[in-house]
Design an enzyme around this catalytic site. Structure first.
Site, short mmCIF file in Angstrom:
data_model
loop_
_atom_site.label_atom_id
_atom_site.label_comp_id
_atom_site.label_asym_id
_atom_site.label_seq_id
_atom_site.Cartn_x
_atom_site.Cartn_y
_atom_site.Cartn_z
N HIS A 69 0.87 -1.18 0.00
CA HIS A 69 0.00 0.00 0.00
C HIS A 69 0.91 1.23 0.00
O HIS A 69 1.61 1.47 0.98
CB HIS A 69 -0.90 -0.01 1.23
CG HIS A 69 -1.79 -1.22 1.28
ND1 HIS A 69 -3.03 -1.24 0.68
CD2 HIS A 69 -1.61 -2.45 1.81
CE1 HIS A 69 -3.59 -2.44 0.87
NE2 HIS A 69 -2.74 -3.19 1.54
N LEU A 70 0.90 1.96 -1.10
CA LEU A 70 1.77 3.14 -1.21
C LEU A 70 1.05 4.41 -0.79
O LEU A 70 1.67 5.47 -0.65
CB LEU A 70 2.33 3.27 -2.63
CG LEU A 70 3.25 2.14 -3.08
CD1 LEU A 70 3.70 2.34 -4.53
CD2 LEU A 70 4.47 2.01 -2.17
N HIS A 186 -9.11 -10.31 -1.22
CA HIS A 186 -8.99 -10.10 0.22
C HIS A 186 -10.15 -10.88 0.82
O HIS A 186 -11.28 -10.39 0.83
CB HIS A 186 -9.07 -8.60 0.52
CG HIS A 186 -9.24 -8.24 1.96
ND1 HIS A 186 -8.28 -7.58 2.68
CD2 HIS A 186 -10.26 -8.45 2.82
CE1 HIS A 186 -8.71 -7.40 3.92
NE2 HIS A 186 -9.92 -7.91 4.04
N ASP A 317 2.27 -7.05 2.46
CA ASP A 317 1.08 -6.29 2.86
C ASP A 317 1.51 -5.03 3.63
O ASP A 317 0.90 -4.66 4.63
CB ASP A 317 0.11 -7.15 3.68
CG ASP A 317 -1.26 -6.48 3.83
OD1 ASP A 317 -1.49 -5.43 3.19
OD2 ASP A 317 -2.10 -7.00 4.59
ZN LIG Z 1 -6.10 -7.05 2.35
#
Ligand SMILES: [Zn+2]
Length: 457
Positions: A69-70, A186, A317
């Site tokens: 996640h950037l 997810h 993650d």
């Molecule tokens: Zn996730």
């Protein structure tokens, strides 16, 4: 005419997951590509080449993280494409695939191009975009997936949420199949995890926190596999936390047979292999994860699944959050931890030191496997492998380097790392992208072999 930059690696333990070679030797980079590899021998290097003495360290393809996640756009207080990819490079990763749960969400071709443009300007490591499968990741309307794929999306996911509707899931899988892109789920049935904060069990009871049962993950995973039986899309379950999920994946892969098994995959993250829900004791928000940390039984089952090849992709993650956000009470603090700069050492600890797999296999799970999952070889020739004529994306790893994880020293903008203070072994000491040194710790650790000055961004 200018002389092309050249790097001459000597005395490295060269590991290539494609050819499965694992031998001491030399490797020559000229310009952006690997020009020669000599297992057990010497390459013919030009006199101007920068010599890098590996001293027996592992030289392998640049690590690839299919799940980070950037936070850009919209979450720049937590991370940016610049800081997140610097963090990646410092952790040995030359490529990351970023999730679409930004603000706005990456659910249009324009949003995909925005990230690619920012990455071209500011990124150290390569960035590929995983696009949202539904508009706003809300699960009720298909995103323009074809145009997003055309713009460069390498896979699709509504990460942060599972796709609740079976009907929508079916359509998403059909589109992914047509576009030849993986769908990354997810797995979280929100009706089963509603209000849940930590794993269902004695710790949740003791702390008085609402439980998040394994069923929430397993039910959606099983549903998806059932739906995909006829469709046969490339399906990938993200961050598996439950030992039951590992068994579900094993059975699903056995059902489709060994020649199709690669079309169904699952991923593990370091925290689910090293921490249990006991880490939440004292209402420690640093251990608040989605999916939650579970039990030693789950860790054992996940490790078994990695050992027998059931789980064949590893990720971090990496999920940055500000100190203020994580300082809230347990119920209102956000889920997630950062991982790029310690993942390699943590994987070495959980998997190699514990005898689950060896270094060549670990490297395969961190390079060739994610490259195949995301079809990256069609974007960058030779990525995820050591191929003469292919791109020179490389990581140099000192497997015996003992060090202490210090979140304060991370390149990431965030500090939410529950492994802060852990003593670990195995350190990425150099990261090279397309022949350019992005990160170099050899100067600091071994001044006698100081490298020619260079200017990583
Ligand atoms: Zn996730």
């Amino acid at each position: 005419m200018t002389t092309e930059r050249a790097l001459h690696f000597r005395g490295g333990r060269i590991i290539d997951p494609l050819t499965k070679r694992d031998e001491t030797g030399e490797l020559l980079v000229v310009g952006e590509c690997i020009q020669a590899i000599a297992y057990g021998g010497k390459v013919n290097a030009p006199s101007h080449a920068q010599v890098i003495d590996c001293g027996g360290a592992i030289l392998c393809p640049g690590l690839i993280d299919p799940h980070v996640h950037l936070r850009e756009p919209g979450g720049e207080a937590k991370e940016t494409i610049a800081t997140g990819t610097r963090s990646a490079a410092a952790g040995g990763f030359t490529t990351v695939c970023c999730m679409p749960n930004t603000n706005p969400c990456l659910d249009t071709a324009m949003a995909v191009r925005f990230v690619e443009g920012r990455a071209a300007d500011a990124a150290s490591a390569r960035v590929f975009v995983v696009g949202a499968a539904t508009v706003g990741r809300k699960g009720d309307q298909l995103a323009p997936m074809a145009s997003m794929a055309h713009a460069g999306a390498v896979a699709f996911s509504d990460d942060g949420d599972g796709i609740a509707s079976g009907g929508m899931m079916r359509r998403v899988l059909e589109v992914c199949k047509t576009l030849d892109r993986a769908f990354m789920q997810h797995c979280q049935d929100a009706s089963l995890s509603e209000g849940g904060l930590i794993n269902e069990g004695p710790v949740a009871t003791r702390l008085g926190l609402l439980p998040w049962p394994r069923d929430a993950e397993e039910v959606m995973f099983e549903r998806d596999l059932r739906l995909n039986t006829r469709i046969d899309a490339r399906y990938h379950a993200q961050h598996l936390s439950s030992g039951g999920s590992a068994r579900i994946l094993r059975e699903a892969r056995a059902r489709v047979g060994s020649d199709r098994a690669h079309r169904i995959s699952g991923e593990a993250a370091p925290h689910h292999l090293l921490l249990t829900c006991d880490a939440c004791d004292g209402y420690n928000t640093g251990a608040k994860m989605n999916p939650p940390l579970r039990t030693q039984w789950d860790i054992n089952e996940l490790k078994l699944a990695i050992a027998d090849g059931t789980i064949d992709v590893l990720a971090t993650d990496h999920a940055p959050h500000t100190i203020a956000e994580k300082a809230r009470d347990f119920a209102s603090a956000p889920f997630g931890i950062i991982g790029l700069e310690c993942a390699l050492a943590l994987y070495a600890k959980a998997l190699v030191e514990d005898g689950v797999i060896d270094w060549p296999r670990l490297i395969q799970l961190l390079t060739l496997a994610p490259a195949r999952l995301c079809g990256l070889a069609s974007r960058v020739d030779g990525i995820g492998t050591l191929t003469v004529g292919g791109v020179a994306d490389l990581t140099l790893i000192d497997p015996e380097n003992s060090w202490t994880i210090r979140a304060d020293a991370f390149q990431s903008k965030s500090r939410n790392c529950p492994f802060d203070g852990w003593n670990v072994r195995a350190k990425p000491v150099m990261t090279v992208r397309a022949g350019e040194i992005l990160f170099d710790a050899t100067c600091a650790t071994n001044p006698s072999q100081a490298l020619r000055a260079h200017a990583p961004r």
